[in-house]
Structure formats: structure tokens, C-alpha cells
Design a protein around this motif. Structure first.
Motif, PDB file in Angstrom:
ATOM      1  N   GLU A  64     104.636  62.981 -52.067  1.00 36.85           N
ATOM      2  CA  GLU A  64     105.501  63.082 -50.887  1.00 36.85           C
ATOM      3  C   GLU A  64     106.777  63.836 -51.251  1.00 36.85           C
ATOM      4  OE1 GLU A  64     106.838  59.306 -49.368  1.00 36.85           O
ATOM      5  OE2 GLU A  64     107.448  60.153 -47.437  1.00 36.85           O
ATOM      6  N   ALA A  65     107.337  63.503 -52.439  1.00 38.27           N
ATOM      7  CA  ALA A  65     108.546  64.202 -52.902  1.00 38.27           C
ATOM      8  C   ALA A  65     108.281  65.680 -53.130  1.00 38.27           C
ATOM      9  CB  ALA A  65     109.057  63.553 -54.196  1.00 38.27           C
ATOM     10  N   GLU A  66     107.046  66.023 -53.440  1.00 33.86           N
ATOM     11  CA  GLU A  66     106.683  67.420 -53.670  1.00 33.86           C
ATOM     12  C   GLU A  66     106.287  68.131 -52.379  1.00 33.86           C
ATOM     13  OE1 GLU A  66     103.656  67.259 -56.648  1.00 33.86           O
ATOM     14  OE2 GLU A  66     105.079  66.776 -58.218  1.00 33.86           O
ATOM     15  N   GLY A  67     106.293  67.400 -51.281  1.00 35.66           N
ATOM     16  CA  GLY A  67     106.009  68.035 -49.996  1.00 35.66           C
ATOM     17  C   GLY A  67     104.526  68.212 -49.699  1.00 35.66           C
ATOM     18  N   LEU A  68     103.666  67.615 -50.533  1.00 37.23           N
ATOM     19  CA  LEU A  68     102.217  67.778 -50.315  1.00 37.23           C
ATOM     20  C   LEU A  68     101.647  66.683 -49.423  1.00 37.23           C
ATOM     21  CD1 LEU A  68     100.138  68.707 -53.494  1.00 37.23           C
ATOM     22  CD2 LEU A  68     100.354  69.921 -51.338  1.00 37.23           C
TER      23      LEU A  68
END
Ligand SMILES: [Zn+2]
Length: 223
Positions: A64-68
Motif C-alpha cells: 500500500e505504501a508503494e502504491g501497488l
């Protein structure tokens, strides 16, 4: 600050399981096995991977932090949609702001050890040239990311590094195109960049990075 071995061992063990779970979910997203926009069932993943829900939730938090991955209240986790044309254009605008400067600064301030690291990454990428298939392509994406991150690390500016890593460029870009052939063109661009950095030529390094990113944009925009 030395950490006693026994303690370090204990600290590392859960981290390794977390990394494995993360890699397994990452691979399922990159391969399209879990489709863009699709729901991610925590229960089902825990069963498939033979682990409890805790490492699954931790891995999903990291993705989630990586935007995936995105998390919606009461709905749960789903795979982030692919970049649209506008987001792709914005990503490249940001890369053009950050990375040519990083290359310039790297050429200026890096230690000699950095050259060896960049050349090793180039050699690993060259070993994949003309290979087809998802594995080779995904491996190339990871190496490409490591190469660009190494330049940012060597530019010795923590905020610049955070800004570049925070874009997660390669994760988003390599998800747009699957299974492409790893071509000589990208390797040539990387090698020109390394040559300029090695020569400690800030102008040349900046130019080479700018050109690489512009060509990369053209490649992904047509794909
Ligand atoms: Zn590259």
C-alpha cells in the motif's frame, strides 16, 4: 552499535518471512495473477501461502505504501489500477525533475566504489538481453530500479532519494508492459550514463539521464 548474535537472529527471522510473503504477493500482482483493480482476499492468500494473516497484512501494508495496493474501509484490499495516460505523463515529469540532477550530483560526489556497483548492475542486466518471458522481464525491472536507486543514493541527498523512491517508478512502469523482450537499447543508454559518471562528468551524466528518461517515456507511452 553491536547487536548480540542471538538477538539479531531473533530480529531477522520474522523479517525474512515478511520478505517472502511480500515477494510472493508482489509477483502475483506483477504477473497479473491478481488483476489490476481486483480484490485481494487476506484469508485466501494466507491459505495459499501457508502463513497466518499477520504477515499477509504486513506485506499488504508495505505494498500500500508503494502504491501497488489500496485499502478501502469495509471493502478491504485491492490491487491499484494501472497508471492512466495522465499519471504516466506526471510520473515522467517528476522523473525528469529529479533524476538528471541526481546523475549530475552522483558524477560530482560519488566514491569510486559506486562505479563498480553500477557496472555490476549493468552486467547483470546485459545477461538478460534478448531474453523473453515474464521472469526475465521482471528481473530486469528490479535491476533497472536498483540501478536508478544506486545513482540517487550516491547523489548523497536524503530528500532527493526519498522523492525518487517515493515515485515507485519501476513498479508502476513494469506493470504496464508484461513479458517484453529485454533489448540492447536500454543497456546502451545505461552504459552511456555510467561512462559519464565514471568520467566524473556532471554535464554528461545529466544529459545521459535526461535522454534515457525521455526515451523510456516514449517506449512506455507507445506500449
Ligand atoms: Zn533505466
Amino acid at each position: 552499535m553491536a547487536i548480540p548474535n542471538a538477538v539479531a537472529g531473533l530480529l531477522r527471522r520474522p523479517a525474512r518471512l515478511g520478505d517472502e510473503v511480500y515477494s510472493a504477493i508482489f509477483a502475483r500482482i506483477m504477473s497479473g495473477e491478481i488483476a489490476a483493480g481486483g480484490r485481494i482476499g487476506v484469508d485466501a492468500l494466507a491459505r495459499q501461502l501457508g502463513v497466518s494473516q499477520t504477515p499477509i497484512r504486513e506485506a499488504l501494508g508495505r505494498l500500500e505504501a508503494e502504491g501497488l495496493v489500496s485499502k478501502t474501509h469495509l471493502v478491504g484490499y485491492s490491487v491499484a489500477p494501472q497508471l492512466n495516460a495522465r499519471q504516466l505523463a506526471e510520473l515522467y515529469e517528476m522523473r525528469l525533475l529529479i533524476e538528471p540532477f541526481a546523475a549530475r550530483k552522483c558524477a560530482d560526489v560519488m566514491t569510486d566504489a559506486v562505479i563498480g556497483q553500477l557496472e555490476a548492475l549493468c552486467a547483470d542486466m546485459a545477461a538478460l538481453v534478448n531474453e523473453e518471458g515474464l521472469d526475465a522481464y521482471a528481473q530486469f525491472g528490479q535491476l533497472d530500479m536498483a540501478f536508478h536507486d544506486q545513482i540517487a543514493v550516491s547523489a548523497d541527498n536524503e530528500l532527493l532519494l526519498q522523492a525518487q523512491v517515493g515515485l515507485h517508478s519501476h513498479v508502476h512502469l513494469f506493470r504496464l508492459v508484461r513479458d517484453a523482450k529485454v533489448t540492447r537499447t536500454v543497456l546502451d543508454e545505461h552504459e552511456a550514463l555510467v561512462a559519464a559518471i565514471k568520467a566524473r562528468d556532471p554535464d554528461g551524466a545529466e544529459r545521459a539521464m535526461r535522454s534515457h528518461i525521455e526515451r523510456s517515456h516514449a517506449r512506455f507511452a507507445t506500449a
